[in-house]
Scaffold this motif. Structure first.
Motif, PDB file in Angstrom:
ATOM      1  N   UNK A   1       0.814  -1.217   0.000  1.00 27.34           N
ATOM      2  CA  UNK A   1       0.000   0.000   0.000  1.00 27.34           C
ATOM      3  C   UNK A   1       0.846   1.266   0.000  1.00 27.34           C
ATOM      4  N   UNK A   2       2.023   1.185   0.599  1.00 21.49           N
ATOM      5  CA  UNK A   2       2.862   2.380   0.730  1.00 21.49           C
ATOM      6  C   UNK A   2       3.787   2.591  -0.458  1.00 21.49           C
ATOM      7  N   UNK A   3       4.293   1.496  -1.039  1.00 25.37           N
ATOM      8  CA  UNK A   3       5.314   1.643  -2.076  1.00 25.37           C
ATOM      9  C   UNK A   3       4.990   0.912  -3.368  1.00 25.37           C
ATOM     10  N   UNK A   4       3.985   0.081  -3.369  1.00 27.92           N
ATOM     11  CA  UNK A   4       3.714  -0.708  -4.554  1.00 27.92           C
ATOM     12  C   UNK A   4       4.513  -2.000  -4.517  1.00 27.92           C
ATOM     13  N   UNK A   5       5.017  -2.427  -5.653  1.00 25.56           N
ATOM     14  CA  UNK A   5       5.733  -3.692  -5.759  1.00 25.56           C
ATOM     15  C   UNK A   5       7.145  -3.579  -5.214  1.00 25.56           C
ATOM     16  N   UNK A   6       7.823  -4.716  -5.120  1.00 25.90           N
ATOM     17  CA  UNK A   6       9.221  -4.733  -4.705  1.00 25.90           C
ATOM     18  C   UNK A   6      10.065  -3.935  -5.696  1.00 25.90           C
ATOM     19  N   UNK A   7       9.748  -4.066  -6.998  1.00 24.65           N
ATOM     20  CA  UNK A   7      10.479  -3.317  -8.018  1.00 24.65           C
ATOM     21  C   UNK A   7      10.321  -1.816  -7.822  1.00 24.65           C
ATOM     22  N   UNK A   8       9.107  -1.385  -7.517  1.00 25.31           N
ATOM     23  CA  UNK A   8       8.878   0.043  -7.284  1.00 25.31           C
ATOM     24  C   UNK A   8       9.613   0.529  -6.038  1.00 25.31           C
TER      25      UNK A   8
END
Length: 252
Positions: free
Chosen positions: A76-83
């Protein structure tokens, strides 16, 4: 300057690809953050973790433990691991690498600016409050095909660093403290390679003094501006007839 813009455009394209892979993660953000959530602190923790272990070497469990957040909170805070990794790279390119541009502009003399930079790199790569080496230097050179966007982002960041080196060298040529025929692209690539090598040596445990010695040795490849200075025509021109007559002793 155009090549610098191309590198920056490559970074934008890579970030767009990373966002596209994340799908609709942005739409899911908003809830699930822990109490007293500090985004900047969380990004710095993620940066340290990725810096130390790399993208694929950092698990989601590692991130949850370091950020003190559950998987849904991270999503919710950052999106995916890639993001999250792309955001950690942005964090790294802020304060931890501020020295790079500062040193390139630390002296009006180009050679002195580069000497200052190799000294600073030795210091920065061995700071006790950060992982050793450089987060960008060799990260992502071996990535699975699924993470091509991450590899492209890191390659673009490395290219941008070399463009900054080339821009400073180009300025030195225009100022006259580098030979006019200096191949600034090759010299920038050479120093970029030196800095990446220093980063690897730092990760392997080399001391600050050893890294700086490597940097000083690299400076021996610096072009000699004096060799490029044209000889003054007056130095080789024979004296004029009038000057010869002036020197001739008067006859008795």
């Amino acid at each position: 300057m155009e090549q610098s813009l191309e590198s920056e455009e490559s970074i934008v394209v890579a970030k767009s690809a990373i966002s596209a892979r994340a799908g609709n993660a942005d739409a899911r953000r908003g809830r699930g953050r822990p109490p007293k959530f500090d985004r900047d602190v969380a990004l710095r923790e993620a940066m340290r973790l990725f810096w130390e272990h790399g993208f694929e070497g950092t698990s989601t469990d590692d991130l949850e433990a370091a950020l003190k957040m559950g998987p849904s909170s991270i999503l919710n805070s950052f999106g995916s691991k890639e993001q999250l990794y792309a955001l950690a790279i942005e964090t790294y390119m802020g304060e931890p690498t501020k020295y790079f541009v500062d040193m390139l502009n630390s002296s009006p003399d180009t050679r002195q600016a580069f000497e200052n930079l190799v000294n600073a790199a030795g210091n920065e790569f061995t700071r006790s409050n950060y992982p050793t080496g450089c987060m960008i230097s060799l990260a992502g050179t071996h990535m699975s095909a699924a993470y091509e966007s991450i590899r492209a982002l890191l390659a673009a960041q490395r290219a941008l660093s070399e463009r900054l080196l080339a821009d400073r060298l180009r300025r030195g040529v225009s100022q006259g403290d580098l030979p006019a025929d200096t191949n600034v692209e090759e010299l920038a690539s050479y120093f970029g390679t030196v800095f990446r090598g220093m980063a690897v040596q730092a990760r392997d445990g080399r001391s600050r003094a050893q890294l700086q010695a490597i940097g000083h040795l690299a400076m021996r490849a610096w072009p000699d501006a004096k060799q490029a200075l044209p000889k003054s025509p007056k130095c080789n021109r024979p004296p004029s007839v009038g000057r010869l007559r002036a020197r001739r002793p008067a006859s008795d």
